[in-house]
Design an enzyme around this catalytic site. Structure first.
Site, PDB file in Angstrom:
ATOM      1  N   SER A 135      10.691 -11.615 -20.822  1.00 26.87           N
ATOM      2  CA  SER A 135      12.018 -11.223 -20.332  1.00 26.87           C
ATOM      3  C   SER A 135      12.691 -10.416 -21.428  1.00 26.87           C
ATOM      4  O   SER A 135      12.902 -10.920 -22.534  1.00 26.87           O
ATOM      5  CB  SER A 135      12.824 -12.487 -20.013  1.00 26.87           C
ATOM      6  N   LYS A 161      10.004  -8.524 -17.266  1.00 25.80           N
ATOM      7  CA  LYS A 161      11.300  -8.615 -16.576  1.00 25.80           C
ATOM      8  C   LYS A 161      12.322  -7.914 -17.452  1.00 25.80           C
ATOM      9  O   LYS A 161      12.345  -8.126 -18.665  1.00 25.80           O
ATOM     10  CB  LYS A 161      11.652 -10.095 -16.391  1.00 25.80           C
ATOM     11  N   LYS A 163      16.478  -7.107 -18.010  1.00 27.27           N
ATOM     12  CA  LYS A 163      17.836  -7.514 -17.643  1.00 27.27           C
ATOM     13  C   LYS A 163      18.621  -6.271 -17.257  1.00 27.27           C
ATOM     14  O   LYS A 163      18.513  -5.232 -17.919  1.00 27.27           O
ATOM     15  CB  LYS A 163      18.499  -8.204 -18.840  1.00 27.27           C
ATOM     16  N   ASP A 188      16.500  -8.705 -13.517  1.00 27.27           N
ATOM     17  CA  ASP A 188      17.368  -9.883 -13.423  1.00 27.27           C
ATOM     18  C   ASP A 188      18.809  -9.473 -13.725  1.00 27.27           C
ATOM     19  O   ASP A 188      19.106  -8.984 -14.818  1.00 27.27           O
ATOM     20  CB  ASP A 188      16.901 -10.948 -14.424  1.00 27.27           C
ATOM     21  N   GLU A 213      16.098 -10.493  -9.275  1.00 21.01           N
ATOM     22  CA  GLU A 213      16.572 -11.860  -9.530  1.00 21.01           C
ATOM     23  C   GLU A 213      18.096 -11.935  -9.569  1.00 21.01           C
ATOM     24  O   GLU A 213      18.749 -11.161 -10.272  1.00 21.01           O
ATOM     25  CB  GLU A 213      15.973 -12.323 -10.870  1.00 21.01           C
ATOM     26  N   ASP A 238      17.990 -17.600  -8.934  1.00 23.06           N
ATOM     27  CA  ASP A 238      17.948 -18.399 -10.166  1.00 23.06           C
ATOM     28  C   ASP A 238      19.199 -19.286 -10.147  1.00 23.06           C
ATOM     29  O   ASP A 238      19.170 -20.414  -9.612  1.00 23.06           O
ATOM     30  CB  ASP A 238      17.903 -17.452 -11.382  1.00 23.06           C
ATOM     31  N   LYS A 262      14.053 -23.601 -12.958  1.00 20.61           N
ATOM     32  CA  LYS A 262      14.337 -24.042 -14.328  1.00 20.61           C
ATOM     33  C   LYS A 262      14.709 -25.508 -14.231  1.00 20.61           C
ATOM     34  O   LYS A 262      15.712 -25.847 -13.594  1.00 20.61           O
ATOM     35  CB  LYS A 262      15.525 -23.264 -14.920  1.00 20.61           C
ATOM     36  N   GLY A 290      13.000 -19.354 -17.907  1.00 25.54           N
ATOM     37  CA  GLY A 290      13.138 -19.797 -19.296  1.00 25.54           C
ATOM     38  C   GLY A 290      14.572 -19.712 -19.753  1.00 25.54           C
ATOM     39  O   GLY A 290      15.394 -19.015 -19.148  1.00 25.54           O
TER      40      GLY A 290
HETATM   41  O1  OSB Z   1      18.497 -15.660 -16.307  1.00 28.95           O
HETATM   42  O2  OSB Z   1      16.485 -16.080 -16.668  1.00 28.95           O
HETATM   43  C1  OSB Z   1      17.618 -15.976 -17.092  1.00 28.95           C
HETATM   44  C2  OSB Z   1      17.690 -16.530 -20.884  1.00 28.95           C
HETATM   45  C3  OSB Z   1      18.878 -17.217 -21.019  1.00 28.95           C
HETATM   46  C4  OSB Z   1      19.647 -17.444 -19.902  1.00 28.95           C
HETATM   47  C5  OSB Z   1      19.224 -17.005 -18.646  1.00 28.95           C
HETATM   48  C6  OSB Z   1      18.022 -16.331 -18.494  1.00 28.95           C
HETATM   49  C7  OSB Z   1      17.259 -16.065 -19.641  1.00 28.95           C
HETATM   50  C8  OSB Z   1      16.020 -15.298 -19.639  1.00 28.95           C
HETATM   51  C9  OSB Z   1      15.070 -15.526 -20.788  1.00 28.95           C
HETATM   52  O3  OSB Z   1      15.762 -14.446 -18.816  1.00 28.95           O
HETATM   53  C10 OSB Z   1      13.814 -16.178 -20.373  1.00 28.95           C
HETATM   54  C11 OSB Z   1      13.026 -16.663 -21.571  1.00 28.95           C
HETATM   55  O4  OSB Z   1      13.228 -17.812 -22.002  1.00 28.95           O
HETATM   56  O5  OSB Z   1      12.197 -15.903 -22.064  1.00 28.95           O
HETATM   57 MG    MG Z   2      17.590 -15.391 -14.386  1.00 25.61          MG
END
Ligand code: OSB
Ligand code: MG
Length: 369
Positions: A135, A161, A163, A188, A213, A238, A262, A290
Site C-alpha cells: 500500500s 495499492k 492512496k 484506496d 476501496e 474497508d 481488518k 493492514g
Molecule cells: O485504509 O487500508 C487503509 C494504513 C493505515 C490506516 C488505514 C489504511 C492503511 C493502509 C496501509 O492502507 C496498509 C498496510 O499496513 O500496509
Molecule cells: Mg483502506
C-alpha cells in the site's frame, strides 16, 4: 486460564518513510501493545489505534482509557475460556473495536501457547503462505508515485495499492497504469469523497483496477450501493464494515463486491473470522487489510489470511517496508512469489525484542489482580 495481569505499552515507532493518506501524514506510528499474563505465560496483542482520529474515531488515547478503565476490570483476575468468552465479557462496552481487538489478539496468543498450536492451526488456515501486496501513500507527484511503484516492483511486490484523494486521483492512477499496463493495481480513498464528488473517479473505471476501496463515508453503505451500480470496477469496503452485520448489510444491498477485513476494525480476530465465513458463504472475495502493524499484528494478519476466503493479496507487506527496527525478533520477508510465510510457532509465533519495546515505549501501565 486465569488472567493475572494486563500490561499496556504505548509505543511510537519511526516509519521507514512517511505514510500519507486522504486523512493525514504519519512519520511515526503509534499503537498500544497489550501483554496478558496467565498461568505463567505471556500473550501479546496489538491495538492499532494511532495518534490521531483520522481513520477511525479511536486514538491511542481513547484506547488507553477504555482498556484501563473498562476492559481491564472485566478480565484481570478472571478466568477466560476463549475469544468468545472474552467477547461476551466486553459486550457491554459499546464500540471501541481497536481496544477490544488488541486484547483479543493477546487471548489467542495465550491459547495457542497453552495448546502448542499456531494461530493458523487454531483458525483452520488452509495455506502456509499468504499472497501480499504493498500500500503506497500519496506521493509528491504522479511521476514520483510511478517511481515509488517501480521500486516496490523491483523488490518483488506483484500487487500495488495507491492512496488517492480528491484532486490527486486521475493523473496519478493513469500515470501508474500507463507505466505498468499489466500490474494488479487498486486504489484506496479512505472515505474522502461524497456521492457527488465521486464523479471524479469515473475515468478510473476504464483502467482495469482490481477494486476501488472505500470511496465514501464510513457510515454510508447506501451511497456505496448507488455508486457500485454506476461502476464496473468492484467497490471494496474497508471503514464501513465494522461488524459481521455490516458485512451482511453491504452484501444484501449490493454496496460492494469485495470486503477488506481488518480484525482491529471489527473488534477482534473472532469477528474477522465471522466476516470471512459470511463472505465465503456468499461467494464474496475478501483480503486482509493492514494498519502498518508491528511484527505482532503482522503475525496475526498472516495467520488470519491463511483462511480460504482470502483470495486477494493482503496489505501485509514485509517488515522492512515499514520499520528498520521492529519490536519482534522475527522479521517477515517477501518470498519470490510475492507471498509471506505464516508463522508456525505456537500462538502468534513471534517473540518480543524487550530492548526495542522498551526504547519505543512512551508509557507503560500494569494492572494486576
Ligand atoms: O485504509 O487500508 C487503509 C494504513 C493505515 C490506516 C488505514 C489504511 C492503511 C493502509 C496501509 O492502507 C496498509 C498496510 O499496513 O500496509
Ligand atoms: Mg483502506
Amino acid at each position: 486460564m486465569k488472567i493475572s495481569s494486563l500490561t499496556l505499552y504505548h509505543v511510537s515507532m519511526p516509519l521507514v518513510a512517511p505514510f500519507e493518506t486522504s486523512f493525514g501524514r504519519e512519520t511515526m506510528r503509534e499503537c498500544i501493545i497489550v501483554e496478558l499474563r496467565a498461568d505463567g505465560l505471556s500473550g501479546y496483542g496489538e491495538c492499532v489505534a494511532s495518534r490521531e482520529p483520522g481513520y477511525s474515531y479511536e486514538t491511542s488515547g481513547t484506547a488507553w482509557h477504555i482498556l484501563k478503565e473498562f476492559v481491564a476490570p472485566l478480565i484481570v483476575g478472571q478466568a477466560l475460556a476463549d475469544a468468545a468468552d472474552f467477547q461476551s465479557r466486553v459486550a457491554p462496552i459499546r464500540g471501541h473495536h481497536f481496544a477490544k481487538a488488541g486484547v483479543e489478539m493477546a487471548v489467542w496468543d495465550l491459547i495457542g501457547k497453552r495448546e502448542g498450536k499456531s494461530l493458523k492451526d487454531l483458525f483452520g488456515g488452509t495455506r502456509d503462505s499468504v499472497e501480499v501486496g504493498v500500500s503506497i501513500g500519496i506521493q509528491e507527484s504522479a511521476s514520483a508515485l510511478t517511481r515509488t511503484v517501480e521500486s516496490y516492483l523491483e523488490r518483488g511486490y506483484r500487487r500495488v495499492k495507491i492512496k488517492i484523494k480528491p484532486g490527486r486521483e486521475v493523473e496519478e492512477t493513469f500515470a501508474v497504469r500507463k507505466a505498468f499496463p499489466d500490474l494488479r493495481l487498486q486504489v484506496d480513498a479512505n472515505s474522502a469523497y461524497t456521492l457527488e464528488s465521486a464523479r471524479a473517479l469515473k475515468p478510473l473505471d476504464d483502467l482495469n483496477l482490481l477494486l476501488i476501496e472505500q470511496p465514501l463515508f464510513e457510515d454510508d453503505i447506501w451511497d456505496h450501493r448507488l455508486l457500485q451500480a454506476e461502476f464496473k470496477t468492484p467497490i471494496c469496503l474497508d471503514e464501513s464494515v465494522v461488524t459481521p452485520r455490516h458485512a451482511r448489510y453491504a452484501l444484501e444491498m449490493k454496496a460492494c463486491k469485495i470486503i477488506n477485513i481488518k480484525p482491529s476494525r471489527v473488534g477482534g480476530l473472532s469477528q474477522a473470522i465471522a466476516v470471512h465465513d459470511y463472505c465465503l458463504a456468499h461467494d464474496t472475495p475478501v483480503w486482509c487489510g493492514g494498519m502498518l502493524e508491528t511484527g505482532i499484528g503482522r503475525a496475526s494478519n498472516l495467520a488470519l489470511a491463511t483462511l480460504p476466503g482470502f483470495v486477494l493479496p493482503g496489505d501485509i507487506s514485509a517488515s522492512d517496508r515499514y520499520y528498520l527496527r521492529d519490536i519482534t525478533h522475527e522479521r517477515f520477508a517477501l518470498n519470490s512469489d510475492s507471498a509471506i510465510d505464516a508463522p508456525i510457532a505456537p500462538g502468534l509465533g513471534v517473540t518480543i525484542d524487550e530492548k526495542a519495546l522498551k526504547e519505543f515505549t512512551l508509557a507503560e501501565l500494569t494492572i494486576a489482580a
